[in-house]
Design an enzyme around this catalytic site. Structure first.
Site, mmCIF file in Angstrom:
data_model
loop_
_atom_site.group_PDB
_atom_site.id
_atom_site.type_symbol
_atom_site.label_atom_id
_atom_site.label_comp_id
_atom_site.label_asym_id
_atom_site.label_seq_id
_atom_site.Cartn_x
_atom_site.Cartn_y
_atom_site.Cartn_z
ATOM 1 N N LYS A 262 0.830 -1.223 0.000
ATOM 2 C CA LYS A 262 0.000 0.000 0.000
ATOM 3 C C LYS A 262 0.858 1.265 0.000
ATOM 4 O O LYS A 262 0.589 2.191 -0.748
ATOM 5 C CB LYS A 262 -0.941 0.013 1.217
ATOM 6 C CG LYS A 262 -2.019 -1.039 1.183
ATOM 7 C CD LYS A 262 -3.071 -0.812 2.261
ATOM 8 C CE LYS A 262 -2.519 -0.914 3.654
ATOM 9 N NZ LYS A 262 -2.024 -2.278 3.988
ATOM 10 N N ARG B 119 -10.963 1.735 8.847
ATOM 11 C CA ARG B 119 -10.586 0.368 9.199
ATOM 12 C C ARG B 119 -11.795 -0.465 9.618
ATOM 13 O O ARG B 119 -11.694 -1.695 9.709
ATOM 14 C CB ARG B 119 -9.565 0.378 10.345
ATOM 15 C CG ARG B 119 -8.201 0.902 9.948
ATOM 16 C CD ARG B 119 -7.226 0.769 11.107
ATOM 17 N NE ARG B 119 -5.936 1.375 10.807
ATOM 18 C CZ ARG B 119 -4.934 0.763 10.196
ATOM 19 N NH1 ARG B 119 -5.095 -0.482 9.799
ATOM 20 N NH2 ARG B 119 -3.790 1.364 9.984
ATOM 21 N N ARG C 238 11.674 -9.270 4.863
ATOM 22 C CA ARG C 238 12.062 -7.849 4.870
ATOM 23 C C ARG C 238 13.239 -7.600 5.808
ATOM 24 O O ARG C 238 13.316 -8.163 6.895
ATOM 25 C CB ARG C 238 10.874 -6.966 5.313
ATOM 26 C CG ARG C 238 9.824 -6.823 4.258
ATOM 27 C CD ARG C 238 8.871 -5.673 4.489
ATOM 28 N NE ARG C 238 8.146 -5.681 5.746
ATOM 29 C CZ ARG C 238 6.960 -5.104 5.923
ATOM 30 N NH1 ARG C 238 6.381 -4.466 4.915
ATOM 31 N NH2 ARG C 238 6.365 -5.137 7.087
ATOM 32 N N ARG D 128 12.922 -6.301 11.492
ATOM 33 C CA ARG D 128 12.093 -5.653 12.499
ATOM 34 C C ARG D 128 11.452 -6.711 13.397
ATOM 35 O O ARG D 128 11.112 -7.803 12.945
ATOM 36 C CB ARG D 128 10.994 -4.816 11.838
ATOM 37 C CG ARG D 128 11.515 -3.557 11.164
ATOM 38 C CD ARG D 128 10.345 -2.712 10.675
ATOM 39 N NE ARG D 128 10.806 -1.498 10.020
ATOM 40 C CZ ARG D 128 10.443 -1.121 8.802
ATOM 41 N NH1 ARG D 128 9.623 -1.881 8.094
ATOM 42 N NH2 ARG D 128 10.884 0.008 8.289
ATOM 43 N N ARG E 20 -1.928 -10.013 12.683
ATOM 44 C CA ARG E 20 -2.356 -8.815 11.951
ATOM 45 C C ARG E 20 -3.340 -9.174 10.839
ATOM 46 O O ARG E 20 -4.296 -8.440 10.575
ATOM 47 C CB ARG E 20 -1.132 -8.098 11.368
ATOM 48 C CG ARG E 20 -0.256 -7.444 12.425
ATOM 49 C CD ARG E 20 1.048 -6.956 11.842
ATOM 50 N NE ARG E 20 0.870 -5.826 10.948
ATOM 51 C CZ ARG E 20 1.797 -5.414 10.087
ATOM 52 N NH1 ARG E 20 2.946 -6.059 9.990
ATOM 53 N NH2 ARG E 20 1.578 -4.379 9.319
#
Length: 215
Positions: free
Chosen positions: A14, A89, A128, A161, A172
């Protein structure tokens, strides 16, 4: 006028696509995080109210978030249109946004929904890496540094991370499916939803977006 909501699960791309859309169509990119930071920096009444919740580690109530969104969409730079990223949301937020659009004569015109299979999201997010020094992004398969573990730009160490792991992603995604997917149904009732294949290259996605929004 293009008043766009950008949707998609964590890791769908996004942020990257939002920057491209914003630049191509000269639209303000409004993310909830940036909106909160700006309101707090400017010490607006709603911004300071939001800060009081955030400082206590509490979620900012809907009415405060919705008030901030209305404040932001009423600004002059949104006369030409806007791109919302991270809001709404939930269904109550979407219903409030519909009312805001009516009050400001700035209704939502398009909902761009980036669709990516869960297996691809797991690979993207768990792979990532980010430079600990300058924050430059990398990926173990898709965007490797020249030297393993070292940033090409500044020589800093690349790290994963803490929340870029499969367990956090599953949590999530569960939250996304539970709260956000019903929004697709809500906006489909207004014939506003356009699905985008998020597994395509960025350039291909940009072409698909152009075919939906126009040149």
């Amino acid at each position: 006028m293009l008043n766009i909501i950008l949707m998609g699960p964590p890791g769908a791309g996004k942020g990257t696509n939002a920057k491209r859309i914003s630049a191509s169509y000269k639209l303000p990119h409004i993310s909830t995080g940036d909106m909160f930071r700006e309101a707090i920096k400017n010490q607006t009444e709603l911004g300071m109210l939001a800060k009081s919740y955030m400082d206590k580690g509490l979620l900012v109530p809907d009415e405060v978030t919705i008030g901030l969104v209305k404040e932001r969409l009423a600004k002059d730079d949104c006369k030409v249109g806007f791109l919302l990223d991270g809001f709404p949301r939930t269904i109550p937020q979407a219903e409030a946004l519909t009312k805001i659009g009516e009050e400001l004569a700035r209704p939502i015109t398009h909902v761009l929904n980036i669709v990516v299979p869960e297996s691809v999201l797991v690979d993207r997010i768990c792979g990532r890496r980010v430079c600990k020094t300058c924050g430059a992004p990398y990926h173990v398969t898709n965007l490797k540094p020249k030297v393993d573990g070292i940033c090409d730009l500044c020589g800093g160490n690349l790290v994963q991370r803490a929340d870029d792991n499969e367990e956090t992603l599953k949590s999530r995604l569960n939250e996304y499916h539970h709260q956000t997917e019903p929004l697709i149904k809500y906006y489909s009732n207004f014939n506003l939803v356009h699905d985008l294949d998020g597994t395509k290259s960025l350039d291909s996605i940009s072409e698909d977006i152009k075919s939906i929004l126009g040149e």
